[in-house]
Write a protein that holds these residues in place. Structure first.
Motif, mmCIF file in Angstrom:
data_model
loop_
_atom_site.group_PDB
_atom_site.id
_atom_site.type_symbol
_atom_site.label_atom_id
_atom_site.label_comp_id
_atom_site.label_asym_id
_atom_site.label_seq_id
_atom_site.Cartn_x
_atom_site.Cartn_y
_atom_site.Cartn_z
ATOM 1 N N ARG A 256 0.955 -1.392 -0.084
ATOM 2 C CA ARG A 256 0.039 -0.057 0.028
ATOM 3 C C ARG A 256 0.927 1.093 0.056
ATOM 4 O O ARG A 256 2.133 1.264 0.416
ATOM 5 C CB ARG A 256 -0.957 -0.111 1.245
ATOM 6 C CG ARG A 256 -1.828 -1.101 1.115
ATOM 7 C CD ARG A 256 -2.514 -1.414 2.744
ATOM 8 N NE ARG A 256 -1.731 -1.481 3.561
ATOM 9 C CZ ARG A 256 -2.230 -1.928 4.798
ATOM 10 N NH1 ARG A 256 -3.378 -1.767 5.102
ATOM 11 N NH2 ARG A 256 -1.230 -2.188 5.766
ATOM 12 N N MET A 257 0.107 2.471 -0.318
ATOM 13 C CA MET A 257 0.880 3.647 -0.273
ATOM 14 C C MET A 257 -0.059 4.704 0.294
ATOM 15 O O MET A 257 -1.128 4.722 0.387
ATOM 16 C CB MET A 257 1.138 4.128 -1.837
ATOM 17 C CG MET A 257 1.853 3.132 -2.673
ATOM 18 S SD MET A 257 3.574 3.082 -2.244
ATOM 19 C CE MET A 257 4.212 4.536 -2.736
ATOM 20 N N ASN A 262 2.830 15.411 -1.272
ATOM 21 C CA ASN A 262 2.891 14.965 -2.887
ATOM 22 C C ASN A 262 3.882 13.739 -2.878
ATOM 23 O O ASN A 262 4.347 13.614 -4.143
ATOM 24 C CB ASN A 262 3.132 15.922 -3.705
ATOM 25 C CG ASN A 262 2.179 17.008 -3.766
ATOM 26 O OD1 ASN A 262 0.646 16.690 -3.685
ATOM 27 N ND2 ASN A 262 2.474 18.374 -3.811
ATOM 28 N N VAL A 263 4.448 13.235 -1.964
ATOM 29 C CA VAL A 263 5.559 12.087 -1.968
ATOM 30 C C VAL A 263 4.677 10.980 -1.774
ATOM 31 O O VAL A 263 4.266 10.675 -0.701
ATOM 32 C CB VAL A 263 6.550 12.487 -1.286
ATOM 33 C CG1 VAL A 263 7.639 11.159 -1.246
ATOM 34 C CG2 VAL A 263 7.486 13.586 -1.641
ATOM 35 N N ALA A 264 4.836 9.849 -2.608
ATOM 36 C CA ALA A 264 4.273 8.550 -2.368
ATOM 37 C C ALA A 264 5.200 7.645 -1.557
ATOM 38 O O ALA A 264 6.384 7.645 -1.777
ATOM 39 C CB ALA A 264 3.908 8.001 -3.532
ATOM 40 N N LEU A 265 4.698 7.199 -0.401
ATOM 41 C CA LEU A 265 5.463 6.340 0.316
ATOM 42 C C LEU A 265 4.702 5.085 0.706
ATOM 43 O O LEU A 265 3.471 5.151 0.785
ATOM 44 C CB LEU A 265 5.849 7.172 1.826
ATOM 45 C CG LEU A 265 6.813 8.356 1.552
ATOM 46 C CD1 LEU A 265 6.583 9.165 2.941
ATOM 47 C CD2 LEU A 265 8.089 8.189 1.086
ATOM 48 N N PRO A 266 5.423 3.960 0.947
ATOM 49 C CA PRO A 266 4.524 2.788 1.146
ATOM 50 C C PRO A 266 4.054 2.763 2.527
ATOM 51 O O PRO A 266 4.412 3.619 3.528
ATOM 52 C CB PRO A 266 5.949 1.782 1.236
ATOM 53 C CG PRO A 266 6.984 2.384 0.508
ATOM 54 C CD PRO A 266 6.808 3.729 0.684
ATOM 55 N N SER A 267 2.824 2.444 2.627
ATOM 56 C CA SER A 267 1.794 2.670 3.975
ATOM 57 C C SER A 267 2.401 1.502 4.892
ATOM 58 O O SER A 267 2.677 0.435 4.492
ATOM 59 C CB SER A 267 0.310 2.457 3.722
ATOM 60 O OG SER A 267 -0.333 2.705 4.825
#
Length: 302
Positions: A256-257, A262-267
């Protein structure tokens, strides 16, 4: 009569002789003392970045939080708030310095030694500076045996970051630590990064996670220091709802993210695609209506 006394005299004289021949002092084996760092020893040693002469005061926001925390305890027992106040100080400074401990002792009106005892007992208090991302890899039995195994995760972290457990990268972005059980055995192997758990890891997904954190730090202009991408709490700007609502796939491993600035990171959570700790192969029980007194059989066998 004399013949009867001779054996006793002889035995007594032999015993006295044996005692006289024994050394009258005990020999102790003395080895050279081994110096230990302030992060793993219960003894504090002053360093340029951690000594009592460095002032520390809680921010105005944290002062208000302290007031709320102290309301939970009777005035005569406010020293019971030592653990949450130490945690708050660590989140503000990035680690639990000797100055943080002294400030907590002053606020709670308790001997500093009592605060030192708490801070040196619990490993969650970092008494030396750590990087913005504190990567703690569990290596106890379930994580060693579960999934890809913690050995491969440890090796992936070491190779990608170029550091070993107990070390921090030169840019101050990552601190790597090997820890004992973190209580997520069903989703082993796993790591804790700041406050978040990342589970069901493989060597590839661990490297993907580290690259995502590095990219996020670069995109936000974040350097080494207090944990987290955006602020003291170690969880960036995304709220809990953002973290669960915005999900996406990153290849086959990253899971997941969520977005922070505005930076996509793994959830946080399992990196294998499952939501919590359900069986990856699907349900193995409770697949049909359970039998009970309130349920009638429909096959005619009453």
């Amino acid at each position: 009569m004399a013949s009867k006394a001779v054996p006793f005299i002889f035995r007594a004289s032999c015993r006295s002789l044996r005692l006289a021949q024994r050394p009258q002092c005990r020999h102790f084996v003395v080895s050279a003392p081994r110096a230990s760092d302030t992060g793993s020893s219960a003894v504090h040693r002053n360093t340029p970045e951690n000594n009592p002469s460095i002032p520390f005061h809680f921010t105005n926001q944290n002062q208000r939080l302290i007031e709320e925390i102290l309301k939970r305890y009777p005035p005569q027992y406010k020293k019971a708030a030592v653990m949450p106040l130490l945690d708050l100080g660590q989140r503000q400074l990035g680690y639990t310095s000797i100055s943080v401990m002294n400030e907590v002792a002053k606020i709670l009106e308790m001997p500093p030694m009592r605060v030192y005892e708490v801070a040196t007992f619990y490993t969650m208090y970092n008494r030396s500076p750590v990087g913005r991302f504190h990567v703690q890899c569990c290596t106890t039995t379930p994580c060693q045996l579960g999934g890809a195994g913690s050995d491969s995760v440890m090796e992936a972290i070491t190779k990608h970051l170029g550091i070993h457990p107990g070390e921090t990268t030169e840019d101050g972005l990552f601190t790597f630590a090997e820890v004992e059980c973190l209580g997520a055995c069903v989703n082993a192997p796993m790591v804790q990064i700041n406050d978040d758990y990342y589970e069901d890891l493989t060597a590839d997904s661990m490297v993907t996670l580290l690259k995502a954190l590095q990219a996020g730090a670069e995109a936000t202009g974040t350097g080494g220091g207090s944990a987290g991408l955006s602020g003291e709490q170690g969880k960036g700007e995304a709220s809990a709802s953002d973290r669960n609502a915005q999900t996406a796939k990153v290849g086959e491993q990253a899971g997941r993210m969520y977005k922070s600035g505005n930076v996509a990171l793994p959830s946080p959570g399992p990196m294998s695609g499952r939501k919590t700790c359900e069986n990856l192969k699907g349900l193995t029980n409770l697949t049909s209506e359970p039998w009970g007194k309130e349920v009638f059989r429909t096959d005619g066998e009453i």
